[in-house]
Write a protein that holds these residues in place. Structure first.
Motif, PDB file in Angstrom:
ATOM      1  N   SER A 346      43.068  75.822  77.049  1.00  0.00           N
ATOM      2  CA  SER A 346      42.134  75.817  75.894  1.00  0.00           C
ATOM      3  C   SER A 346      40.762  75.645  75.559  1.00  0.00           C
ATOM      4  O   SER A 346      39.795  76.490  74.506  1.00  0.00           O
ATOM      5  CB  SER A 346      42.187  74.029  75.391  1.00  0.00           C
ATOM      6  N   GLU A 347      40.282  75.576  77.440  1.00  0.00           N
ATOM      7  CA  GLU A 347      38.673  75.888  77.320  1.00  0.00           C
ATOM      8  C   GLU A 347      37.870  77.250  77.670  1.00  0.00           C
ATOM      9  O   GLU A 347      39.142  77.914  78.753  1.00  0.00           O
ATOM     10  CB  GLU A 347      38.062  74.855  78.276  1.00  0.00           C
ATOM     11  N   MET A 348      37.940  77.608  76.760  1.00  0.00           N
ATOM     12  CA  MET A 348      37.739  79.577  77.236  1.00  0.00           C
ATOM     13  C   MET A 348      36.650  79.515  78.487  1.00  0.00           C
ATOM     14  O   MET A 348      36.862  80.902  78.831  1.00  0.00           O
ATOM     15  CB  MET A 348      36.752  80.119  76.031  1.00  0.00           C
ATOM     16  N   GLY A 349      36.100  78.676  79.113  1.00  0.00           N
ATOM     17  CA  GLY A 349      35.176  79.574  80.233  1.00  0.00           C
ATOM     18  C   GLY A 349      36.732  79.337  81.278  1.00  0.00           C
ATOM     19  O   GLY A 349      36.216  80.193  82.567  1.00  0.00           O
ATOM     20  N   ASN A 350      37.759  78.521  80.833  1.00  0.00           N
ATOM     21  CA  ASN A 350      38.499  78.392  82.329  1.00  0.00           C
ATOM     22  C   ASN A 350      38.654  79.726  82.387  1.00  0.00           C
ATOM     23  O   ASN A 350      39.677  80.600  83.457  1.00  0.00           O
ATOM     24  CB  ASN A 350      39.587  77.227  81.766  1.00  0.00           C
ATOM     25  N   TRP A 351      39.645  81.296  81.424  1.00  0.00           N
ATOM     26  CA  TRP A 351      40.180  81.953  81.987  1.00  0.00           C
ATOM     27  C   TRP A 351      39.028  82.890  82.921  1.00  0.00           C
ATOM     28  O   TRP A 351      39.537  83.605  83.392  1.00  0.00           O
ATOM     29  CB  TRP A 351      40.218  82.423  80.783  1.00  0.00           C
ATOM     30  N   PHE A 352      37.598  82.231  82.928  1.00  0.00           N
ATOM     31  CA  PHE A 352      36.693  83.232  83.835  1.00  0.00           C
ATOM     32  C   PHE A 352      36.511  82.683  84.952  1.00  0.00           C
ATOM     33  O   PHE A 352      35.920  83.053  86.178  1.00  0.00           O
ATOM     34  CB  PHE A 352      35.789  83.706  83.149  1.00  0.00           C
ATOM     35  N   LEU A 353      37.142  81.158  85.393  1.00  0.00           N
ATOM     36  CA  LEU A 353      36.456  79.946  86.117  1.00  0.00           C
ATOM     37  C   LEU A 353      37.188  80.494  87.577  1.00  0.00           C
ATOM     38  O   LEU A 353      38.153  81.160  87.926  1.00  0.00           O
ATOM     39  CB  LEU A 353      36.397  78.886  85.722  1.00  0.00           C
ATOM     40  N   PRO A 354      35.486  81.187  88.806  1.00  0.00           N
ATOM     41  CA  PRO A 354      37.138  81.409  89.767  1.00  0.00           C
ATOM     42  C   PRO A 354      37.711  80.388  90.417  1.00  0.00           C
ATOM     43  O   PRO A 354      37.289  78.815  90.544  1.00  0.00           O
ATOM     44  CB  PRO A 354      35.489  81.347  90.949  1.00  0.00           C
ATOM     45  N   PHE A 355      38.619  80.616  90.948  1.00  0.00           N
ATOM     46  CA  PHE A 355      39.921  79.613  91.503  1.00  0.00           C
ATOM     47  C   PHE A 355      39.145  78.696  92.298  1.00  0.00           C
ATOM     48  O   PHE A 355      38.719  79.105  93.805  1.00  0.00           O
ATOM     49  CB  PHE A 355      40.767  80.224  92.184  1.00  0.00           C
ATOM     50  N   ASN A 356      39.572  77.255  92.240  1.00  0.00           N
ATOM     51  CA  ASN A 356      39.049  76.186  93.194  1.00  0.00           C
ATOM     52  C   ASN A 356      39.772  74.648  93.488  1.00  0.00           C
ATOM     53  O   ASN A 356      40.057  74.505  92.469  1.00  0.00           O
ATOM     54  CB  ASN A 356      37.641  75.655  92.589  1.00  0.00           C
ATOM     55  N   PRO A 357      40.290  74.809  94.882  1.00  0.00           N
ATOM     56  CA  PRO A 357      41.082  74.225  95.342  1.00  0.00           C
ATOM     57  C   PRO A 357      40.657  72.424  94.834  1.00  0.00           C
ATOM     58  O   PRO A 357      41.796  71.468  94.561  1.00  0.00           O
ATOM     59  CB  PRO A 357      41.582  74.510  96.354  1.00  0.00           C
TER      60      PRO A 357
END
Length: 723
Positions: A346-357
């Protein structure tokens, strides 16, 4: 004014500027300011208008100003910016697209400076407050995305974030993605220069995203970029960095590959999955699972089962699927289309976030050091899943019942994880690291622009051609033959003939003696059904190397297609001299003789083929027809008799009827004609179209012209059953 009216008025202004019709642009701007009552912009428009009129007056009076070019560029750039400013003001009032919705909301919220956000991010990292880090990164994304023109201080603060190695690189990645989205809504030269700063980063993840964002922005605004020399200068500076051309090439190839995503998704849904469903009962029947008892089971599989899979249509499709995955194609899109509804997205920025464990979203279900950490670490290493899909997979796993989830965790024991860590480089080899990062980010972008709930509020970048190598600003940077050849070959291999042709023709300008280029130009034109153009390219290639059998045969085929059998014959004969045992060429030579009415020579060719390859039956039809044309009707009857027992076509039935008529077997002719009509669904009109074309040949065979309408009437009675 409505949104449609605003956009239409803006498009008129932009169209005039793109065509360098500055006077028209001023007139349209004046009208829009008047209609929208945005009088605060009137002074700026008047200033621009007056400057342009003075410049024109100096020119008309013959006065040469060494600054004229700069003044004109500044005028064009300023007019574009004034139009942008006016459009953004008007749309902010009434537009319901997400950008303006969020911008209106943000206007009522306190705004932190980028310096404060930077300081808070540094502090959160120092105390390992991952939740705070993730929240601040989202704040950065949203603030940059919704920003207007940035001040010098803001630009400086963002550059400081790019340069700070103590904070996660993902913060810079989020800024770059936000700049890309913001630039899609409105051009800003300073933001493009910010992307150029990010493209100088030593972090692959940041640099890859920045270069992609730059290329997309250049593509969207290629008409106006030339009015900003600072951008051109920065691009040239970027090109001086080692590896730049290779990185640019990697991005271009990945975007070409992204065109395949929809095809792959369709193939999986319409071909691979149905084949799997069909395969399941077959395999069950072969294995007969119900007959197994414990003592019958062993470790070894029946090789027949594997052969059944490998030799099936399903096996072929899975092999193709595997090859696509190895190439980096987006084979996972169809699997994750429906897994983007988690609150995380639902947060638009999370669609582009590099995967972070270590993302805070992972901390609620399991503590640090749990067995689930192994899953996250493994996902982080995966190169065939994009970042967005990795997050989707995690949240999907979290929805599994606890028992199933624990079973899955058991697969990631310490020994397995030790092996994974030992082979870490194999998951993402250093020499392919940049390529994998680019591929994953392109896929992240693809998912956003295709399936985000508000994706229709954005221009779908992947519906555009995105032929970056053809952009004026990129051409100069990517002019080496190696890069252009790789791009052209990739287009050709993927079947994008038009795009491949453009690049091959560009290469031919600098390499006019390269025969292979002209071969490929000819091939591309032939695929586009430009036979004359293909012929010209093949002839050029033949001049450069007269020993290429492939080219000689293509030239012959083009001449045949252009109804020039005499010229085609000469090239087929050249080919035959180089490869005398090629029976396909022998048949083609026979066809040329046939078209030239050299029937005796044609028959020699056809009989040669039949003698040397009696099993193929390739020569039966041409022998039969050629025999008919030369008056050897019994010989024609003999061959049509063979053809009738070997899947005859409608034309075969027609020709067999002609032969029987020439032998004065009218009843036999009618029977064959009747078969031909029935073979075409009883459509007598279609039969007549073909029959009429053969009338000259019937007359040459001795059929009396006055007998033709009589026989046709007999055929009609026969079809009615009244003869």
């Amino acid at each position: 004014m409505t949104v449609q009216e605003i956009n239409k008025a803006y498009n008129r202004i932009e169209g005039s500027l793109n065509s360098k019709e500055l006077k028209n642009a001023f007139d349209f701007l004046q009208k829009l300011i008047y209609e929208s009552k945005e009088y605060s912009l009137q002074d700026k428009l008047t200033e621009l208008h007056d400057t342009y009129k003075y410049m024109l007056r100096y020119r008309v009076e013959g006065m040469r100003d060494p600054m004229q070019s700069k003044i004109y560029n500044d005028l064009m750039a300023s007019t574009y910016e004034l139009a942008d400013d006016l459009k953004m003001r008007l749309l902010l009032r009434i537009s319901s697209v997400i950008y303006f919705d969020r911008k209106r909301i943000a206007a009522y919220q306190p705004l932190q400076s980028y310096r404060v956000l930077h300081d808070e991010l540094t502090t959160a990292v120092e105390v390992s407050d991952y939740k705070q880090v993730d929240g601040l990164q989202l704040n950065l994304f949203n603030q940059v995305w919704l920003s207007g023109r940035l001040t010098r201080e803001e630009l400086s603060d963002i550059r400081d974030i790019f340069a700070d190695d103590t904070i996660p690189f993902s913060a810079s990645c989020q800024i770059v993605s936000a700049l890309l989205l913001g630039l899609q809504t409105c051009f800003d030269d300073e933001k493009v220069l910010l992307l150029c700063d990010a493209a100088m980063s030593g972090k692959d993840e940041v640099r890859a995203r920045a270069l992609i964002a730059i290329l997309i922005t250049l593509y969207l605004y290629h008409k106006r970029i030339g009015f900003y020399p600072a951008i051109s200068n920065r691009l040239e500076a970027l090109a001086e960095r080692g590896g730049f051309v290779k990185e640019l090439r990697t991005i271009i190839l990945r975007f070409i590959l992204s065109r395949e995503t929809e095809k792959i998704t369709q193939k999986i849904q319409n071909e691979i999955i149905p084949e799997m469903i069909k395969m399941s009962p077959k395999l069950n029947k072969k294995i007969n699972m119900q007959d197994f008892s414990i003592d019958q089971l062993g470790d070894e599989m029946n090789p027949d089962w594997q052969n059944m899979i490998e030799n099936s249509e399903f096996g072929n499709k899975m092999k193709e699927f595997s090859e696509l995955q190895m190439e980096g194609a987006d084979v996972m899109h169809s699997s994750f289309i429906h897994l983007k509804s988690f609150p995380f997205f639902s947060e638009m920025g999370n669609w582009f976030l590099p995967f972070n464990p270590h993302h805070s979203a992972f901390g609620s279900a399991f503590g640090k050091g749990s067995e689930f950490d192994n899953v996250l670490e493994t996902m982080a290493l995966s190169s065939f899943m994009c970042n967005s899909d990795k997050y989707s997979l995690y949240f999907s796993i979290m929805q599994l019942p606890e028992q199933h989830r624990k079973m899955m965790m058991a697969q990631f024991d310490s020994q397995a994880m030790e092996m994974i860590q030992d082979r870490k480089e194999e998951f993402m080899p250093e020499d392919k690291r940049f390529e994998y990062i680019v591929g994953q980010y392109v896929q992240d972008l693809y998912r956003f622009f295709k399936i985000h709930p508000r994706h229709l509020d954005f221009l779908d970048l992947f519906a555009l051609k995105l032929d970056f190598h053809n952009l004026p600003q990129v051409k100069a940077l990517l002019s080496d033959n190696e890069s252009l050849t790789i791009i052209a070959e990739y287009y050709l291999r993927k079947g994008y003939i038009d795009d491949a042709l453009v690049v091959y023709e560009r290469l031919a300008l600098s390499s006019p003696d390269n025969e292979e280029l002209y071969q490929k130009i000819g091939y591309c034109k032939q695929m586009k059904e430009d036979v004359q153009g293909a012929l010209e390219a093949y002839l050029h290639a033949d001049l450069l190397n007269g020993d290429s059998k492939w080219v000689i045969r293509r030239i012959a085929g083009c001449y045949r297609a252009l109804k020039q059998p005499e010229k085609a014959l000469g090239y087929y004969q050249r080919y035959e001299a180089l490869s005398p045992d090629n029976l396909s060429v022998t048949i083609s030579i026979g066809h040329c003789h046939l078209e030239l009415k050299n029937f005796s020579e044609a028959l020699k060719c056809y009989f040669k083929v039949e003698y040397l390859d009696p099993e193929s039956h390739k020569a039966w039809r041409p022998i039969a027809w050629c025999s008919f044309l030369t008056g050897k009707f019994e010989q024609a009857r003999n061959y049509y008799g063979k053809i009738m027992g070997n899947a005859p076509s409608l034309q075969d039935m027609l020709n067999a009827g002609h032969t029987e008529w020439a032998l004065q077997n009218v009843k036999g002719a009618i029977n064959f004609y009747k078969m031909a009509v029935e073979a075409d669904g009883g459509d007598f009109h279609k039969f007549m179209e073909q029959f009429t074309q053969d009338i000259p040949d019937l007359l040459s065979a001795g059929i009396e012209e006055q007998d033709i309408p009589l026989l046709l009437d007999e055929l009609r009675y026969s079809m009615d059953g009244s003869l």
